[in-house]
Design a protein around this motif. Structure first.
Motif, PDB file in Angstrom:
ATOM      1  N   GLY A  86      37.125   6.224  20.359  1.00  0.00           N
ATOM      2  CA  GLY A  86      35.948   7.025  20.671  1.00  0.00           C
ATOM      3  C   GLY A  86      35.820   7.433  22.125  1.00  0.00           C
ATOM      4  O   GLY A  86      34.727   7.720  22.593  1.00  0.00           O
ATOM      5  N   VAL A  87      36.943   7.470  22.839  1.00  0.00           N
ATOM      6  CA  VAL A  87      36.909   7.826  24.264  1.00  0.00           C
ATOM      7  C   VAL A  87      37.798   9.031  24.556  1.00  0.00           C
ATOM      8  O   VAL A  87      38.226   9.228  25.690  1.00  0.00           O
ATOM      9  CB  VAL A  87      37.333   6.620  25.142  1.00  0.00           C
ATOM     10  N   ASP A  88      38.065   9.861  23.543  1.00  0.00           N
ATOM     11  CA  ASP A  88      39.002  10.964  23.714  1.00  0.00           C
ATOM     12  C   ASP A  88      38.450  12.125  24.536  1.00  0.00           C
ATOM     13  O   ASP A  88      39.191  13.036  24.886  1.00  0.00           O
ATOM     14  CB  ASP A  88      39.496  11.475  22.364  1.00  0.00           C
ATOM     15  N   ASP A  89      37.174  12.085  24.890  1.00  0.00           N
ATOM     16  CA  ASP A  89      36.616  13.179  25.689  1.00  0.00           C
ATOM     17  C   ASP A  89      36.230  12.744  27.095  1.00  0.00           C
ATOM     18  O   ASP A  89      35.690  13.525  27.865  1.00  0.00           O
ATOM     19  CB  ASP A  89      35.407  13.793  24.983  1.00  0.00           C
ATOM     20  N   LEU A 128      48.883   6.117  32.029  1.00  0.00           N
ATOM     21  CA  LEU A 128      49.139   5.867  30.615  1.00  0.00           C
ATOM     22  C   LEU A 128      47.962   6.338  29.765  1.00  0.00           C
ATOM     23  O   LEU A 128      48.159   6.945  28.699  1.00  0.00           O
ATOM     24  CB  LEU A 128      49.419   4.382  30.376  1.00  0.00           C
ATOM     25  N   ALA A 129      46.754   6.115  30.225  1.00  0.00           N
ATOM     26  CA  ALA A 129      45.568   6.594  29.499  1.00  0.00           C
ATOM     27  C   ALA A 129      45.574   8.120  29.434  1.00  0.00           C
ATOM     28  O   ALA A 129      45.269   8.696  28.381  1.00  0.00           O
ATOM     29  CB  ALA A 129      44.299   6.089  30.168  1.00  0.00           C
ATOM     30  N   ASN A 130      45.923   8.780  30.543  1.00  0.00           N
ATOM     31  CA  ASN A 130      45.995  10.247  30.532  1.00  0.00           C
ATOM     32  C   ASN A 130      47.079  10.745  29.590  1.00  0.00           C
ATOM     33  O   ASN A 130      46.903  11.750  28.907  1.00  0.00           O
ATOM     34  CB  ASN A 130      46.209  10.778  31.947  1.00  0.00           C
ATOM     35  N   PHE A 131      48.206  10.040  29.531  1.00  0.00           N
ATOM     36  CA  PHE A 131      49.263  10.405  28.592  1.00  0.00           C
ATOM     37  C   PHE A 131      48.779  10.264  27.155  1.00  0.00           C
ATOM     38  O   PHE A 131      48.998  11.151  26.320  1.00  0.00           O
ATOM     39  CB  PHE A 131      50.507   9.537  28.837  1.00  0.00           C
ATOM     40  N   LEU A 132      48.090   9.161  26.858  1.00  0.00           N
ATOM     41  CA  LEU A 132      47.593   8.962  25.496  1.00  0.00           C
ATOM     42  C   LEU A 132      46.473   9.950  25.152  1.00  0.00           C
ATOM     43  O   LEU A 132      46.362  10.381  24.002  1.00  0.00           O
ATOM     44  CB  LEU A 132      47.137   7.517  25.304  1.00  0.00           C
ATOM     45  N   LEU A 133      45.674  10.324  26.145  1.00  0.00           N
ATOM     46  CA  LEU A 133      44.680  11.380  25.913  1.00  0.00           C
ATOM     47  C   LEU A 133      45.380  12.696  25.596  1.00  0.00           C
ATOM     48  O   LEU A 133      44.954  13.445  24.714  1.00  0.00           O
ATOM     49  CB  LEU A 133      43.782  11.548  27.139  1.00  0.00           C
TER      50      LEU A 133
END
Length: 149
Positions: A86-89, A128-133
């Protein structure tokens, strides 16, 4: 039709068939290149996403996880993990969620598969979070077939 195939008939069939399949191959290749370059996700790559991919590769995450169906099936699919969390935005929330998850590993829960603890810097976790986003924005044509991967 003749009972016997002559050398010239065999040669003509070979060249004709080869030409036919070369044309098919070139047409499909052009279609694939056109489709790939028409996707907007390759335009949203930035240095952080590329660095996140590097973190993904250097830590061999694909040895356990799948991403867009590629990799091992030991751990969950991660292409849509930010959406599931729930944090994709929100990139900052994605960073905090991923940081919390990585720092809580291994959980020590009996009977559950354990993710090893990686000593990543905040910058590596953010990348890594930006890549997964970014992977969550790729049109995977409804892959994975369910939300959990």
């Amino acid at each position: 039709m003749r009972e016997v195939m002559t050398k010239s008939m065999a040669r003509n069939i070979f060249y004709g068939g080869s030409l036919f399949f070369i044309i098919i191959f070139l047409g499909l290749s052009a279609h694939s290149v056109g489709y790939i370059t028409s996707q907007p996700t390759h335009q949203t790559l930035d240095a952080s996403v590329v660095a996140g991919k590097r973190v993904w590769e250097e830590n061999a995450c694909i040895n356990c996880h799948t991403i867009m169906g590629e990799g091992a099936y030991y751990a969950p699919e991660v292409a849509n993990v930010m959406k599931r969390w729930g944090v994709d935005d929100d990139p900052e929330a994605a960073f905090e969620a991923l940081k919390g998850w990585i720092e809580s590993q291994p959980t020590g829960i009996e009977g559950r598969r354990q993710m090893p603890r990686f000593d990543l810097t905040d910058e590596q976790i953010r990348d890594l979070a930006n890549f997964l986003l970014w992977t969550g924005t790729v049109d995977t044509q409804n892959w994975p077939p369910n939300d959990a991967g």
